[in-house]
Design an enzyme around this catalytic site. Structure first.
Site, PDB file in Angstrom:
ATOM      1  N   LYS A 128     -17.553  -0.511   5.847  1.00  0.00           N
ATOM      2  CA  LYS A 128     -18.051  -1.482   4.872  1.00  0.00           C
ATOM      3  C   LYS A 128     -19.584  -1.418   4.735  1.00  0.00           C
ATOM      4  CE  LYS A 128     -17.322  -6.204   3.325  1.00  0.00           C
ATOM      5  NZ  LYS A 128     -16.772  -7.540   3.624  1.00  0.00           N
TER       6      LYS A 128
ATOM      7  N   MET B 123      24.638   8.266   1.655  1.00  0.00           N
ATOM      8  CA  MET B 123      24.505   9.523   2.390  1.00  0.00           C
ATOM      9  C   MET B 123      24.720   9.304   3.889  1.00  0.00           C
ATOM     10  SD  MET B 123      24.265  12.645   1.691  1.00  0.00           S
ATOM     11  CE  MET B 123      23.336  13.199   0.259  1.00  0.00           C
TER      12      MET B 123
ATOM     13  N   PHE C 211     -11.451  -7.087  13.831  1.00  0.00           N
ATOM     14  CA  PHE C 211     -10.388  -7.564  12.945  1.00  0.00           C
ATOM     15  C   PHE C 211     -10.079  -6.505  11.879  1.00  0.00           C
ATOM     16  CE2 PHE C 211      -9.081  -9.900   9.056  1.00  0.00           C
ATOM     17  CZ  PHE C 211      -7.834 -10.305   9.526  1.00  0.00           C
ATOM     18  N   GLN C 212      -8.801  -6.237  11.713  1.00  0.00           N
ATOM     19  CA  GLN C 212      -8.314  -5.225  10.759  1.00  0.00           C
ATOM     20  C   GLN C 212      -8.943  -3.855  11.005  1.00  0.00           C
ATOM     21  OE1 GLN C 212      -8.311  -6.888   6.695  1.00  0.00           O
ATOM     22  NE2 GLN C 212      -6.257  -7.649   7.119  1.00  0.00           N
TER      23      GLN C 212
ATOM     24  N   GLU D 239       0.808  -1.225   0.000  1.00  0.00           N
ATOM     25  CA  GLU D 239       0.000   0.000   0.000  1.00  0.00           C
ATOM     26  C   GLU D 239       0.841   1.276   0.000  1.00  0.00           C
ATOM     27  OE1 GLU D 239      -0.562  -2.631   1.937  1.00  0.00           O
ATOM     28  OE2 GLU D 239      -2.681  -3.181   1.829  1.00  0.00           O
TER      29      GLU D 239
END
Lengths: 584, 183
Positions: A165, A483, A115-116, A53
């Site tokens: 949802k 760097m 959940f999630q 993502e």
């Protein structure tokens, strides 16, 4: 507008269509399945399935920067949303318009540690320009329209819309259409004309003027860059640019002094230090630009044009602030300048240029060429010479290679340079290149990378393969986080703690395992041929360019130093700069 | 919903402290979910002080709220705070009551005191001098309601400390500009 009832998911897709969205970068999951189902049943919006993502957001940024249109992201709840946070913060710091749609657990489960479940609006509040939790399907369409308005108007930035949802499934007949005007968010585009007049007078009377332009000019759109070019030509003033602003004026224009700041050129930084009037256009006096604040351009009157009032007087005191959009203000400045009463002090300007040319003659970007190993600067120079005619889109990761790309790749046009400036996100370049390639399928897109950064989002090679996106990953491979190692040289007496990467993959085989093309160059005399082979390929390419391992990036204004205290490559005996160790 | 927060914020360095002054800032916001979190988050995220903060709906329909923040900073920091507040999407207007002309500032406090029997009269006498109302009275305690400037309430609470102060609740500052104009 009222129509027959649609599900929230259908309303979302319809609204995106109405807003002209043609591509979404995303990754499915439980809490966005109704939206994915709608995506499956339509053809107007293309979905690019990324592999992480974070990469979805960077790809949307690459799309946005290279087109000027907002990038759109779709991810699921919980880990989908938290993975997107780095990308959102990146877009926030670089002012990139992105709309990120996140799934959320059903409304009745919010707050139950389902959940999630993650508190997406809470987590993303600090790294977005604005965010929404949609609790009512009737409001979904207008929220989507408002989100695009907020993301693209004023100083652009990322906006999150969190959609539970159940809201995706519920039906409504409320569809918003047409333009939206926000009741409290109305950015000012036109600058105050009295201040603009005063600015023009100040510039006309300057003996040692400089224009310091930034990402705001790019964000304002191609018209701003065009107007800036006209203004530079009209006045004959020298101009320097921030990392974010490269390409607003041509990198090969004689008025352009190169980038300024920590790894800016000797001529740009000295001109900033010695100027008497500074015109800052759409830049924000970032610490990488100013160096030590109390030593920053001590003798100048400063004019600051910015669409975001909070950028003015944030770190540097400004004598003449102008709140407005770069294109609008430049247009008015040109009008006032042309109205006849103003012209530059030609004699003083000639003296100023003579002075600048002596700084230029210092040739601060020079490096010692070798024939037994490829110098990283040489690699970027050859890449530039062999690809410039195709006006490629160049993205970068973060580190030395990024600075060398900024120093040695000259951009003719705005919107062709995609780099993580504010947040400095390693792993940015490959997904950003993918986003740009999606928007410009027939153009050459190159990610100038380091071998450490590229491993942070290397999985996106798989995305490039899936959609036939022939991005070229040009790795300056020195086996070090260059760097980090350079700072360890400078501030930690060369103790290279964890900056060497052992067990690097064989990048050629890695490319091949994805089904892409792998190319390696180890000697200077094989470089040109290998680059030509890379750009001739119609597939994604990973180019493993083995470069000198211990080369440092100069010039450098060490942290805590002023512009006039630059370290140059050939000044081997430079004094150790004390005081930098505690700074970032 | 009314709340009062006292947050001792970031350490200011010595030079910055020299020109530091207290400002009362009024913010009119859309009364939407999370708007207070945005305002408070801005202060904590950027290291600004909040000395007092009050918020409540300010119109009959409950569409907007008014947040009053007392903060301290140098003139540059105060300018920055106002600009940062102003660019929050749900913020409609920002006013600086300290800079923009004379204003009226008031705070309300409830102060519970449990004096010894011999101090009960003294407590009531002081309360009267401060024009405090007695809103609860038991054999062993009082609750006084006192309204006024922050300094007045602090002075009253200080005096009560010697007479058996139990607890104090303050609303934080509410403020309006004098005259007929609206923010």
């Amino acid at each position: 507008m009222t129509t027959k009832p649609l599900s929230g998911a259908a309303i979302l897709i319809k609204s995106l269509e109405d807003l002209g969205v043609d591509v979404i970068f995303g990754y499915p999951g439980g809490a966005v399945l109704p939206i994915y189902d709608e995506i499956f049943q339509q053809t107007k919006i293309r979905h690019i399935l990324v592999r992480h993502e974070q990469a979805a957001v960077h790809a949307a940024e690459g799309y946005a920067r290279s087109t000027g249109k907002p990038g759109v992201v779709l991810v699921t709840s919980g880990p989908g949303a938290t993975n997107a946070i780095t990308g959102l913060t990146d877009a926030m710091l670089d002012s990139i318009p992105v709309v990120c749609l996140t799934g959320q657990v059903p409304t009745h489960l919010i707050g139950s540690d389902a959940f999630q479940e993650a508190d997406t609006v809470g987590i993303s509040r600090h790294c977005t320009k604005h965010n929404y939790l949609v609790k009512d399907v009737d409001k979904l369409s207008s929220i989507v329209h408002e989100a695009f308005y907020v993301a693209t108007n004023g100083r652009p930035g990322p906006v999150v819309i969190d959609i539970p949802k159940d809201v995706q499934i519920q039906t409504s007949d409320v569809l918003h259409s047409g333009r939206i005007s926000h009741r409290s968010y109305k950015p000012q585009l036109k600058g105050d004309i009295e201040n603009i007049r005063e600015a023009v007078e100040l510039l006309a009377s300057a003996k040692k003027p400089i224009i310091y332009s930034g990402g705001g000019v790019i964000n304002s759109g191609p018209a701003a860059a065009q107007l800036l070019r006209e203004f530079v030509k009209m006045t004959g003033f020298p101009i320097t640019s921030t990392l974010m602003g490269l390409g607003a004026v041509s990198g090969t224009d004689k008025h352009f002094l190169g980038m300024l700041g920590m790894h800016g050129t000797y001529e740009a930084n000295n001109a900033m230090h010695k100027c008497d009037v500074m015109l800052c256009l759409g830049a924000r006096f970032d610490d990488r630009v100013t160096g030590r604040l109390d030593a920053f351009s001590p003798h100048s009157k400063k004019i600051h044009v910015d669409i975001d009032r909070s950028s003015i007087n944030k770190t540097v005191h400004v004598d003449l602030p102008i709140v407005g959009d770069a294109a609008h203000v430049l247009e008015d400045m040109i009008k006032v300048w042309k109205s006849g009463v103003h012209s530059a002090d030609k004699e003083a300007l000639a003296d100023w240029w003579t002075q600048i040319e002596t700084w230029r003659d210092r040739k601060c970007l020079n490096y010692t060429q070798r024939d037994d190993v490829i110098m990283p600067q040489y690699a970027v120079q050859r890449l530039y010479e062999l690809t410039k005619d195709r006006k490629p889109y160049i993205s970068t990761e973060v580190g030395q290679h990024q600075m060398w790309a900024a120093q040695f790749y000259m951009f003719e046009e705005p919107n062709h340079w995609l780099t993580s400036g504010g947040l400095g996100t390693m792993g940015y370049g490959l997904p950003a290149a993918i986003g740009a390639q999606v928007a410009h399928p027939d153009k050459l897109v190159i990610d100038i990378a380091g071998e450490a950064s590229i491993l942070m989002n290397i999985q996106e090679m798989s995305t490039a393969m899936q959609y036939g996106l022939p991005v070229k990953v040009f790795i300056l491979n020195n086996e070090y986080m260059g760097m980090v190692r350079q700072w360890q040289d400078l501030n930690h007496e060369g103790r290279y703690s964890n900056s060497y990467t052992e067990a690097l993959p064989d990048f050629v085989k890695l490319a091949e395992s994805f089904g892409a093309v792998g190319i390696r160059a180890e000697m200077p005399d094989e470089l040109d041929g290998a680059i030509m082979e890379m750009i001739a390929s119609d597939k994604p390419v990973i180019f493993d360019c083995r470069v000198a391992k211990l080369e440092n990036c100069y010039p450098m204004v060490p942290s805590g130093a002023g512009h006039h205290e630059m370290i140059l490559a050939d000044a081997e005996d430079h004094e150790e700069f004390s005081g930098g160790a505690a700074l970032v | 919903m009314t709340m009062n927060q006292k947050i001792i914020g970031t350490k200011l360095n010595a030079t910055a402290l020299e020109n530091t002054a207290s400002h009362t800032i009024s913010v009119i916001v859309d009364n939407e979910v999370g708007v207070l979190a945005r305002v408070i988050g801005l202060f904590s995220g950027r290291g600004y002080n909040i000395e007092s903060l009050t918020v409540a709906p300010d119109d009959m329909e409950g569409q907007t709220s008014r947040i009053t923040i007392v903060t301290t900073g140098t003139p540059m920091v105060i300018e920055q705070i106002k600009a940062q507040l102003d660019r929050l999407v749900p913020v409609i207007r920002v006013g600086d009551l300290t800079l923009d002309g004379p204003s009226v500032e008031r705070e309300l406090a409830l102060i519970k005191v449990a004096p010894n029997p011999e101090d009960r009269e003294e407590a009531r006498r002081i309360a009267e001098a401060f024009r405090a109302k007695t809103v609860d009275s038991t054999k062993g305690s009082f609750i006084f309601e006192v309204t006024g400037k922050t300094e007045k309430i602090t002075a009253f609470a200080t005096l009560m400390q010697e007479l058996g102060l139990v607890e104090v609740v303050r609303t934080g500052v509410a403020a309006l500009a004098r005259g007929q104009d609206k923010l």
